[in-house]
Enzyme design. Structure first.
Site, short mmCIF file in Angstrom:
data_model
loop_
_atom_site.label_atom_id
_atom_site.label_comp_id
_atom_site.label_asym_id
_atom_site.label_seq_id
_atom_site.Cartn_x
_atom_site.Cartn_y
_atom_site.Cartn_z
N SER A 149 0.86 -1.18 0.00
CA SER A 149 0.00 0.00 0.00
C SER A 149 0.90 1.24 0.00
O SER A 149 2.03 1.21 -0.48
CB SER A 149 -0.92 -0.05 1.23
OG SER A 149 -1.79 1.04 1.26
N LYS A 167 -4.88 2.94 -3.33
CA LYS A 167 -4.22 2.36 -2.15
C LYS A 167 -5.22 2.17 -1.00
O LYS A 167 -5.10 1.20 -0.23
CB LYS A 167 -3.04 3.23 -1.73
CG LYS A 167 -1.89 3.27 -2.76
CD LYS A 167 -1.24 1.90 -2.99
CE LYS A 167 0.06 2.01 -3.80
NZ LYS A 167 0.68 0.70 -4.07
C1 HXC Z 1 -1.68 12.86 -16.40
C2 HXC Z 1 -1.24 10.79 -17.31
C3 HXC Z 1 0.12 10.91 -16.97
C4 HXC Z 1 0.55 12.11 -16.30
C5 HXC Z 1 -0.17 9.01 -17.96
N1 HXC Z 1 -1.37 9.61 -17.92
N2 HXC Z 1 0.75 9.77 -17.36
N3 HXC Z 1 -2.13 11.75 -17.02
N4 HXC Z 1 -0.39 13.04 -16.04
N5 HXC Z 1 1.83 12.29 -15.94
C6 HXC Z 1 -2.61 9.12 -18.51
C7 HXC Z 1 -2.47 9.01 -20.03
O1 HXC Z 1 -2.64 10.26 -20.66
C8 HXC Z 1 -3.58 8.02 -20.36
O2 HXC Z 1 -4.85 8.63 -20.38
C9 HXC Z 1 -3.56 7.09 -19.16
O3 HXC Z 1 -2.91 7.81 -18.09
C10 HXC Z 1 -2.79 5.82 -19.43
O4 HXC Z 1 -1.47 6.18 -19.86
P1 HXC Z 1 -0.52 5.10 -20.57
O5 HXC Z 1 0.80 5.75 -20.74
O6 HXC Z 1 -1.19 4.51 -21.76
O7 HXC Z 1 -0.49 3.95 -19.43
P2 HXC Z 1 0.48 2.73 -19.25
O8 HXC Z 1 1.38 2.56 -20.46
O9 HXC Z 1 -0.36 1.60 -18.84
O10 HXC Z 1 1.47 3.22 -18.06
C11 HXC Z 1 1.00 3.33 -16.74
C12 HXC Z 1 1.52 4.60 -16.03
C13 HXC Z 1 3.07 4.71 -16.18
C14 HXC Z 1 1.06 4.52 -14.60
C15 HXC Z 1 0.89 5.82 -16.70
O11 HXC Z 1 3.52 5.90 -15.54
C16 HXC Z 1 3.78 3.53 -15.61
O12 HXC Z 1 3.97 2.53 -16.31
N6 HXC Z 1 4.20 3.56 -14.32
C17 HXC Z 1 4.91 2.42 -13.67
C18 HXC Z 1 6.07 2.87 -12.85
C19 HXC Z 1 5.65 3.78 -11.68
O13 HXC Z 1 4.73 4.59 -11.85
N7 HXC Z 1 6.37 3.63 -10.55
C20 HXC Z 1 6.11 4.44 -9.38
C21 HXC Z 1 5.30 3.69 -8.41
S1 HXC Z 1 5.29 4.63 -6.90
P3 HXC Z 1 -5.57 9.09 -21.79
O14 HXC Z 1 -6.85 9.69 -21.33
O15 HXC Z 1 -4.63 10.07 -22.42
O16 HXC Z 1 -5.73 7.85 -22.60
C22 HXC Z 1 3.77 4.59 -6.24
C23 HXC Z 1 3.47 5.29 -4.91
C24 HXC Z 1 4.51 6.23 -4.45
O17 HXC Z 1 2.92 3.97 -6.75
C25 HXC Z 1 4.13 6.75 -3.10
C26 HXC Z 1 5.16 7.70 -2.55
C27 HXC Z 1 4.88 8.17 -1.12
P1 NAP Z 2 8.91 0.99 -9.27
O1 NAP Z 2 10.38 0.77 -9.14
O2 NAP Z 2 8.41 1.70 -10.47
O3 NAP Z 2 8.22 -0.44 -9.13
C1 NAP Z 2 6.99 -0.75 -9.76
C2 NAP Z 2 7.08 -2.17 -10.28
O4 NAP Z 2 5.80 -2.56 -10.77
C3 NAP Z 2 8.06 -2.33 -11.42
O5 NAP Z 2 8.70 -3.59 -11.30
C4 NAP Z 2 7.18 -2.33 -12.67
O6 NAP Z 2 7.85 -3.02 -13.73
C5 NAP Z 2 5.94 -3.04 -12.11
N1 NAP Z 2 4.70 -2.74 -12.81
C6 NAP Z 2 4.14 -1.54 -13.08
N2 NAP Z 2 2.99 -1.69 -13.74
C7 NAP Z 2 2.78 -3.02 -13.86
C8 NAP Z 2 1.77 -3.81 -14.44
N3 NAP Z 2 0.70 -3.26 -15.03
N4 NAP Z 2 1.88 -5.17 -14.40
C9 NAP Z 2 2.97 -5.75 -13.82
N5 NAP Z 2 3.95 -5.05 -13.25
C10 NAP Z 2 3.87 -3.70 -13.28
O7 NAP Z 2 8.32 1.80 -8.02
P2 NAP Z 2 8.63 1.92 -6.44
O8 NAP Z 2 8.71 3.35 -6.14
O9 NAP Z 2 9.71 1.00 -6.00
O10 NAP Z 2 7.23 1.39 -5.85
C11 NAP Z 2 7.02 0.02 -5.58
C12 NAP Z 2 5.78 -0.17 -4.72
O11 NAP Z 2 5.90 0.56 -3.50
C13 NAP Z 2 4.50 0.32 -5.37
O12 NAP Z 2 3.42 -0.52 -4.99
C14 NAP Z 2 4.33 1.68 -4.78
O13 NAP Z 2 3.00 2.14 -4.82
C15 NAP Z 2 4.79 1.42 -3.35
N6 NAP Z 2 5.21 2.62 -2.62
C16 NAP Z 2 6.30 3.31 -3.03
C17 NAP Z 2 6.73 4.38 -2.27
C18 NAP Z 2 7.97 5.14 -2.65
O14 NAP Z 2 8.43 5.99 -1.88
N7 NAP Z 2 8.56 4.85 -3.78
C19 NAP Z 2 6.01 4.78 -1.14
C20 NAP Z 2 4.87 4.07 -0.79
C21 NAP Z 2 4.48 2.97 -1.53
P3 NAP Z 2 7.43 -2.87 -15.29
O15 NAP Z 2 7.64 -1.44 -15.65
O16 NAP Z 2 8.36 -3.84 -16.00
O17 NAP Z 2 6.01 -3.31 -15.41
#
Ligand code: HXC
Ligand code: NAP
Length: 271
Positions: A149, A167
């Site tokens: 989460s 979350k």
């Molecule tokens: C507004 C956005 C956007 C942005 C994407 N979208 N990025 N909208 N601002 N910066 C919108 C797009 O325009 C699109 O809508 C829709 O989201 C889907 O975008 P895609 O690029 O097609 O999605 P996809 O390829 O499935 O990629 C998913 C993603 C991408 C979430 C957008 O960023 C990703 O793959 N993230 C994985 C890695 C990640 O985010 N790691 C961090 C996790 S940390 P439209 O309407 O245009 O079709 C975390 C918590 C942290 O989760 C907590 C810290 C305390």
């Molecule tokens: P990260 O490195 O981007 O990790 C995300 C992972 O999820 C990657 O391995 C990514 O690999 C995979 N992933 C994303 N979309 C996916 C999908 N649709 N299907 C399968 N795999 C997918 O991010 P992180 O910052 O370490 O975060 C990891 C976890 O911790 C997340 O649940 C996040 O919400 C949580 N969290 C992070 C923080 C922080 O400070 N970073 C704080 C609180 C909670 P691919 O791109 O290959 O899919």
């Protein structure tokens, strides 16, 4: 990674199989490495085959049994196939970690419905898919699930309506599964990290030194969590030492959420 939990030893998870969704980078990879260092066989999935290959290579330096495959957690059939492959190659699943997630900053009025849905689909629907697909393999003594989460589940944050909703859903899902699956021997818990250093998540949420300083000022410990602290929390929860935890959401955030959402949201908005 340093070991800080004296209850865990290098053979704590020998013969155990740990399946990690999203285990190819960041926090989830650190968790996977920790289980591997404690003797576990590990299996990781994420979308990118390249990331899977690199993670498996790194994990193979820690455990002789590391494998994985590309699968998107939004695709139930792909997840079920990955679970089946893990079973075939490793014989079982004892610990499931569901940590795949997506995040970006966008205020609600600018966020498209598909942007909102995308994060809900990855984080919340993906967590259901992973838990549901692995459940039948986990009904045995000592098995457990850990969902990842975030403090956004309890601290509303501007620019994070999609993540807060996803979350919070994961926390609720975790508690319902704990009630339904606990009697069958499957413990279901969650870890809610606050900001964790050196992660993709914080690169996206605090992109400048000014952001980082403001956010640090709203954390009583005045520091971010380390990867090994989250990894050790996961290992503890899954170990015999954590055997009475079920339906818990362990917050690991340096006290950030004790202040409530106000301080964090204000720091955020001011950055
Ligand atoms: C507004 C956005 C956007 C942005 C994407 N979208 N990025 N909208 N601002 N910066 C919108 C797009 O325009 C699109 O809508 C829709 O989201 C889907 O975008 P895609 O690029 O097609 O999605 P996809 O390829 O499935 O990629 C998913 C993603 C991408 C979430 C957008 O960023 C990703 O793959 N993230 C994985 C890695 C990640 O985010 N790691 C961090 C996790 S940390 P439209 O309407 O245009 O079709 C975390 C918590 C942290 O989760 C907590 C810290 C305390
Ligand atoms: P990260 O490195 O981007 O990790 C995300 C992972 O999820 C990657 O391995 C990514 O690999 C995979 N992933 C994303 N979309 C996916 C999908 N649709 N299907 C399968 N795999 C997918 O991010 P992180 O910052 O370490 O975060 C990891 C976890 O911790 C997340 O649940 C996040 O919400 C949580 N969290 C992070 C923080 C922080 O400070 N970073 C704080 C609180 C909670 P691919 O791109 O290959 O899919």
């Amino acid at each position: 990674m340093s070991t800080t939990d004296p209850l865990l030893s290098t053979d704590s998870f020998t013969e155990k199989v740990v399946f990690v969704a999203g285990g190819t980078s960041g926090i989830n990879l650190a968790i996977t490495e920790r289980f591997a260092s404690l003797g576990a066989k590990v299996f990781v999935i994420s979308r990118s085959q390249d990331k899977v290959d690199r993670a498996v290579e790194a994990l193979s330096a820690v455990t002789p049994m590391a494998a994985g495959m590309a699968a998107d957690v939004r695709d139930y059939d792909a997840v079920a196939q990955a679970v089946a492959t893990c079973r075939e190659q490793m014989g079982s699943i004892d610990v499931l970690v569901s940590g795949a997630a997506g995040n970006f900053v966008s205020d609600a009025a600018s966020l498209s419905p598909n942007g909102f849905r995308t994060v809900i689909d990855i984080d919340l629907v993906g967590t259901f898919n992973v838990c549901r697909a692995a459940f039948e393999h986990l009904t045995k003594p000592g098995a457990s699930i850990i969902n990842i989460s975030a403090t956004q589940a309890i601290n509303p944050m501007p620019g994070q309506v999609h993540v807060c909703a996803a979350k919070a859903g994961i926390d609720a899902l975790t508690k319902v599964l704990a009630i339904e699956w606990g009697p069958m021997g499957v413990r279901v818990n969650a870890i809610a990290p606050g900001p964790v250093d050196g992660t993709e998540g914080m690169a996206r949420l605090t992109p400048t030194p000014a952001h980082r300083e403001r956010v640090l000022s709203a954390i009583p410990l005045r520091r971010y969590a380390r990867l090994d602290e989250i990894a050790n929390t996961a290992a503890f929860l899954s170990s015999p030492a954590g055997a009475n935890f079920n339906g818990a959401v362990l917050v690991c955030d340096g006290g950030q959420s004790v202040l409530g959402s106000g301080a964090f949201a204000a720091a955020w908005a001011a950055a």
